[in-house]
Design a protein around this motif. Structure first.
Motif, short mmCIF file in Angstrom:
data_model
loop_
_atom_site.label_atom_id
_atom_site.label_comp_id
_atom_site.label_asym_id
_atom_site.label_seq_id
_atom_site.Cartn_x
_atom_site.Cartn_y
_atom_site.Cartn_z
N UNK A 55 0.91 -1.22 -0.06
CA UNK A 55 0.11 0.02 0.03
C UNK A 55 0.81 1.11 -0.01
N UNK A 56 0.29 2.39 -0.20
CA UNK A 56 0.96 3.68 -0.34
C UNK A 56 0.83 4.37 0.88
N UNK A 57 1.72 5.14 1.47
CA UNK A 57 1.68 6.18 2.64
C UNK A 57 2.28 7.37 2.34
N UNK A 58 1.17 8.14 2.09
CA UNK A 58 1.72 9.83 1.46
C UNK A 58 2.02 10.64 2.79
N UNK A 59 3.05 11.35 2.46
CA UNK A 59 3.40 12.42 3.59
C UNK A 59 2.67 13.76 3.33
N UNK A 60 2.30 14.48 4.25
CA UNK A 60 1.35 15.52 4.05
C UNK A 60 1.72 16.57 5.18
N UNK A 61 1.29 17.57 4.97
CA UNK A 61 1.04 18.66 6.10
C UNK A 61 -0.22 19.34 6.10
N UNK A 65 1.06 20.46 10.93
CA UNK A 65 1.67 19.35 11.58
C UNK A 65 1.86 18.20 10.28
N UNK A 66 3.01 17.58 10.56
CA UNK A 66 3.35 16.44 9.54
C UNK A 66 2.44 15.51 9.63
N UNK A 67 2.01 14.79 8.57
CA UNK A 67 0.95 13.79 8.71
C UNK A 67 1.43 12.55 7.80
N UNK A 68 0.80 11.39 8.00
CA UNK A 68 1.24 10.13 7.14
C UNK A 68 -0.22 9.88 6.67
N UNK A 69 -0.49 9.49 5.41
CA UNK A 69 -1.81 9.16 5.15
C UNK A 69 -2.02 7.84 4.41
N UNK A 70 -2.88 6.90 4.86
CA UNK A 70 -3.10 5.71 4.14
C UNK A 70 -3.74 5.87 2.96
N UNK A 71 -3.13 5.23 1.75
CA UNK A 71 -3.59 5.42 0.57
C UNK A 71 -3.84 3.77 -0.18
N UNK A 174 6.31 10.09 -0.60
CA UNK A 174 5.55 8.92 -0.27
C UNK A 174 6.20 7.64 0.02
N UNK A 175 5.66 6.36 0.55
CA UNK A 175 6.40 5.27 0.74
C UNK A 175 5.36 4.12 0.23
N UNK A 176 5.98 3.12 -0.33
CA UNK A 176 5.30 1.77 -0.80
C UNK A 176 5.77 0.84 0.52
N UNK A 177 4.67 0.11 0.87
CA UNK A 177 4.73 -0.61 2.23
C UNK A 177 4.21 -1.76 1.94
N UNK A 178 4.92 -2.91 2.26
CA UNK A 178 4.11 -4.26 2.02
C UNK A 178 3.14 -4.40 3.11
N UNK A 179 1.96 -5.15 2.32
CA UNK A 179 0.54 -5.27 3.03
C UNK A 179 0.71 -6.02 4.11
#
Length: 251
Positions: A55-61, A65-71, A174-179
């Motif tokens: 899955x993708x974890x997008x970085x945002x503000x 605040x810095x946030x991490x978003x599940x995509x 962003x990061x791509x993360x093993x499910x």
């Protein structure tokens, strides 16, 4: 469940890209001792929506605040548009972070007696731990997290200076993360929450130190069931490395 709508998601992602090369902004946004925390509902939302083996974890503000978003991703690895996105703010951890690594060994002994009760055969077999999910060795996890805490801002400073000179962007978007990082396969356990920490890991392929995400799962129960007569599971609450994009952008 803490979520962003589609417009908030787009603005948050764009804001991180805009500020991430300005070292002073990054230093304000990212205390290197802070973590992200996702509750069980957010993790279940992602598991229900995601169709890929990562899955993708997008970085945002968002709200300063810095946030991490599940995509969630589709079967081909492309992001699936959502009306809402689960996210977590970077914040100080509410308690100690406990890493668990359990290796269990099974010894099976066989003996055969004849019909007049004489021993005619015996043997024993030892079955060693195997990992059926991409678990991480605990020492490597601790080293990566400590490296981030102590050197994370040095990494950003170095990357921002390189960007000024070359205009080549190397700071993650962003990061791509093993499910498997959010999938509990352990019977008798109910997921309580997932803590996510940045880490620093050297890549021999890219010949540079990369930022990664490390996921640590917490469970409500602690019941472990292991088979007998076969290699048993190596149990860990800490899972595989994620791929930062950039520089690792396959799509």
């Amino acid at each position: 469940m803490t979520t962003l709508n589609r417009d908030e998601f787009s603005r948050a992602v764009s804001e991180w890209i805009a500020v991430s090369e300005r070292y002073q902004e990054v230093e304000r946004l990212i205390p290197t001792s802070n973590i992200f925390e996702f509750d069980a509902d957010q993790v279940q939302w992602l598991k229900d929506k995601n169709k890929c083996n990562e899955f993708c974890a997008e970085v945002g503000v968002y709200d300063g605040k810095l946030i991490l978003i599940f995509c969630p991703l589709d079967e081909r690895g492309y992001k699936i548009d959502q009306d809402e996105y689960a996210f977590s703010r970077l914040a100080q951890c509410s308690g100690d972070i406990r890493l668990v690594e359990t290796k269990q060994y099974t010894v099976v002994k066989h003996a055969v007696l004849s019909n007049d009760l004489q021993r005619i055969d015996d043997n024993s077999n030892t079955y060693f731990p195997v990992a059926n999910v991409p678990v991480l060795e605990q020492d490597k996890v601790v080293a990566a997290i400590e490296s981030w805490r102590n050197e994370g801002m040095d990494w950003f400073y170095n990357e921002s200076k390189k960007y000024e000179q070359t205009k080549q962007r190397n700071i993650f978007e962003r990061f791509y993360v093993p499910s498997a990082d959010i999938s509990s396969s352990e019977s008798g356990k109910t997921l309580d929450k997932v803590i996510c920490s940045f880490g620093l890991k050297y890549s021999a392929i890219f010949q540079q130190t990369l930022v990664t995400l490390i996921f640590i799962s917490y469970y409500k129960e602690d019941k472990l069931e292991n088979g007998v007569g076969a290699s048993v599971e190596m149990i860990s609450n800490t899972y595989d490395w994620s791929r930062p994009c950039p520089p690792i952008c396959k799509l």
